[in-house]
Design an enzyme around this catalytic site. Structure first.
Site, PDB file in Angstrom:
ATOM      1  N   LYS A 175      41.098  22.332  22.035  1.00  0.00           N
ATOM      2  CA  LYS A 175      40.612  22.736  23.348  1.00  0.00           C
ATOM      3  C   LYS A 175      41.169  21.819  24.456  1.00  0.00           C
ATOM      4  O   LYS A 175      41.612  20.697  24.175  1.00  0.00           O
ATOM      5  CB  LYS A 175      39.084  22.670  23.361  1.00  0.00           C
ATOM      6  CG  LYS A 175      38.382  23.648  22.409  1.00  0.00           C
ATOM      7  CD  LYS A 175      36.894  23.594  22.731  1.00  0.00           C
ATOM      8  CE  LYS A 175      36.042  24.317  21.741  1.00  0.00           C
ATOM      9  NZ  LYS A 175      34.619  24.277  22.138  1.00  0.00           N
ATOM     10  N   ASN A 191      34.082  19.642  23.366  1.00  0.00           N
ATOM     11  CA  ASN A 191      33.929  19.113  22.000  1.00  0.00           C
ATOM     12  C   ASN A 191      35.208  19.263  21.159  1.00  0.00           C
ATOM     13  O   ASN A 191      35.168  19.553  19.982  1.00  0.00           O
ATOM     14  CB  ASN A 191      32.687  19.698  21.312  1.00  0.00           C
ATOM     15  CG  ASN A 191      32.702  21.202  21.258  1.00  0.00           C
ATOM     16  OD1 ASN A 191      33.660  21.821  21.722  1.00  0.00           O
ATOM     17  ND2 ASN A 191      31.675  21.792  20.683  1.00  0.00           N
ATOM     18  N   GLU A 215      39.581  36.345  14.568  1.00  0.00           N
ATOM     19  CA  GLU A 215      40.108  35.368  15.525  1.00  0.00           C
ATOM     20  C   GLU A 215      41.609  35.142  15.320  1.00  0.00           C
ATOM     21  O   GLU A 215      42.357  34.996  16.281  1.00  0.00           O
ATOM     22  CB  GLU A 215      39.337  34.054  15.400  1.00  0.00           C
ATOM     23  CG  GLU A 215      37.902  34.210  15.891  1.00  0.00           C
ATOM     24  CD  GLU A 215      37.068  32.951  15.764  1.00  0.00           C
ATOM     25  OE1 GLU A 215      37.570  31.937  15.237  1.00  0.00           O
ATOM     26  OE2 GLU A 215      35.900  32.974  16.202  1.00  0.00           O
ATOM     27  N   ARG A 226      35.284  23.847   8.850  1.00  0.00           N
ATOM     28  CA  ARG A 226      34.039  23.686   9.635  1.00  0.00           C
ATOM     29  C   ARG A 226      33.373  22.352   9.302  1.00  0.00           C
ATOM     30  O   ARG A 226      32.847  21.683  10.181  1.00  0.00           O
ATOM     31  CB  ARG A 226      33.058  24.825   9.318  1.00  0.00           C
ATOM     32  CG  ARG A 226      33.328  26.100  10.043  1.00  0.00           C
ATOM     33  CD  ARG A 226      33.065  26.032  11.528  1.00  0.00           C
ATOM     34  NE  ARG A 226      31.670  26.217  11.886  1.00  0.00           N
ATOM     35  CZ  ARG A 226      31.252  26.599  13.086  1.00  0.00           C
ATOM     36  NH1 ARG A 226      32.136  26.840  14.062  1.00  0.00           N
ATOM     37  NH2 ARG A 226      29.978  26.737  13.355  1.00  0.00           N
ATOM     38  N   TYR A 235      34.189  34.174  22.950  1.00  0.00           N
ATOM     39  CA  TYR A 235      32.833  33.614  23.065  1.00  0.00           C
ATOM     40  C   TYR A 235      31.828  34.695  23.480  1.00  0.00           C
ATOM     41  O   TYR A 235      30.884  34.412  24.212  1.00  0.00           O
ATOM     42  CB  TYR A 235      32.830  32.453  24.062  1.00  0.00           C
ATOM     43  CG  TYR A 235      33.426  31.170  23.501  1.00  0.00           C
ATOM     44  CD1 TYR A 235      33.064  30.691  22.234  1.00  0.00           C
ATOM     45  CD2 TYR A 235      34.330  30.417  24.233  1.00  0.00           C
ATOM     46  CE1 TYR A 235      33.608  29.521  21.716  1.00  0.00           C
ATOM     47  CE2 TYR A 235      34.877  29.230  23.716  1.00  0.00           C
ATOM     48  CZ  TYR A 235      34.513  28.799  22.461  1.00  0.00           C
ATOM     49  OH  TYR A 235      35.040  27.629  21.942  1.00  0.00           O
ATOM     50  N   HIS A 264      37.724  24.114  18.403  1.00  0.00           N
ATOM     51  CA  HIS A 264      36.970  25.255  17.878  1.00  0.00           C
ATOM     52  C   HIS A 264      37.459  25.482  16.454  1.00  0.00           C
ATOM     53  O   HIS A 264      38.642  25.303  16.168  1.00  0.00           O
ATOM     54  CB  HIS A 264      37.261  26.509  18.711  1.00  0.00           C
ATOM     55  CG  HIS A 264      36.876  27.773  18.004  1.00  0.00           C
ATOM     56  ND1 HIS A 264      35.584  28.255  17.987  1.00  0.00           N
ATOM     57  CD2 HIS A 264      37.605  28.623  17.223  1.00  0.00           C
ATOM     58  CE1 HIS A 264      35.540  29.352  17.247  1.00  0.00           C
ATOM     59  NE2 HIS A 264      36.753  29.600  16.784  1.00  0.00           N
ATOM     60  N   THR A 267      28.378  21.114  16.581  1.00  0.00           N
ATOM     61  CA  THR A 267      28.770  21.505  17.941  1.00  0.00           C
ATOM     62  C   THR A 267      28.469  20.405  18.963  1.00  0.00           C
ATOM     63  O   THR A 267      29.318  20.069  19.792  1.00  0.00           O
ATOM     64  CB  THR A 267      27.998  22.793  18.360  1.00  0.00           C
ATOM     65  OG1 THR A 267      28.148  23.761  17.326  1.00  0.00           O
ATOM     66  CG2 THR A 267      28.492  23.334  19.671  1.00  0.00           C
TER      67      THR A 267
END
Ligand code: ADP
Length: 152
Positions: free
Chosen positions: A11, A114, A128, A87, A51, A117, A93
């Site tokens: 990000k 953060n 995605e 993950r 999102y 993603h 998060t």
């Protein structure tokens, strides 16, 4: 266990802090195979789709702004059970809850910045990856180790 693919987005919060290489290295060091990589600017439609589960939230405007501050780097990663494993490496998060040793735990300094993603489950990973990569931008190849080379 099936070979899967998952999507990671580096990000703007990480791009601005020049953490892109370090984040990619974390996955590489863990032995995770990179099968796609591209830099791109996300338009409104892309963010609204990606999102969509947060569209009604009061902070959605902040997410949009933070995701468009710089281009992002999208990564496609491949491996056994990779969606869940990535993950776990990503961490919680909220940076305050992300465990040390996870990418968010080690680098993330705010909720809306953060750093990465990662797809939440296998269904979302497929959707995605299709959203971020064209078919010809994802690669299949064999990784070599020293024993595979005969020209030494
Ligand atoms: P994750 O990215 O861990 O899958 P979510 O899908 O719930 O988590 O949220 C997507 C992103 O929206 C988060 O990574 C975070 O950057 C941002 N976000 C989530 N909750 C908030 C919040 N309360 N305030 C600001 N940004 C938030």
């Amino acid at each position: 266990m099936a070979i899967e693919r998952t999507l990671v987005i580096v990000k703007p919060g990480a791009i601005q802090r020049e953490l892109t290489g370090e984040i990619i290295t974390r996955f590489e060091r863990k032995g995770i195979k990179l099968v796609g990589i591209k830099m791109m600017m996300l338009d409104d439609a892309m963010i609204e789709e990606h999102y969509s589960h947060l569209k009604e939230m009061p902070f959605f405007g902040d997410i949009k702004k933070s995701m468009q501050r710089t281009p992002v780097v999208a990564l496609a990663l491949e491996g056994h059970d990779i969606v869940k494993r990535v993950r776990i490496l990503t961490g919680e998060t909220n940076p305050r809850e992300a465990a040390p040793g996870t990418i968010r735990g080690d680098y993330s300094i705010s909720l809306s910045n953060n750093v990465i993603h990662a797809s939440a489950n296998t269904k979302e990973a497929l959707e995605e990856l299709q959203r971020f990569f064209k078919e010809e931008e994802l690669f299949s190849y064999r990784r070599m180790n020293v024993m595979d080379y005969s020209d030494d």
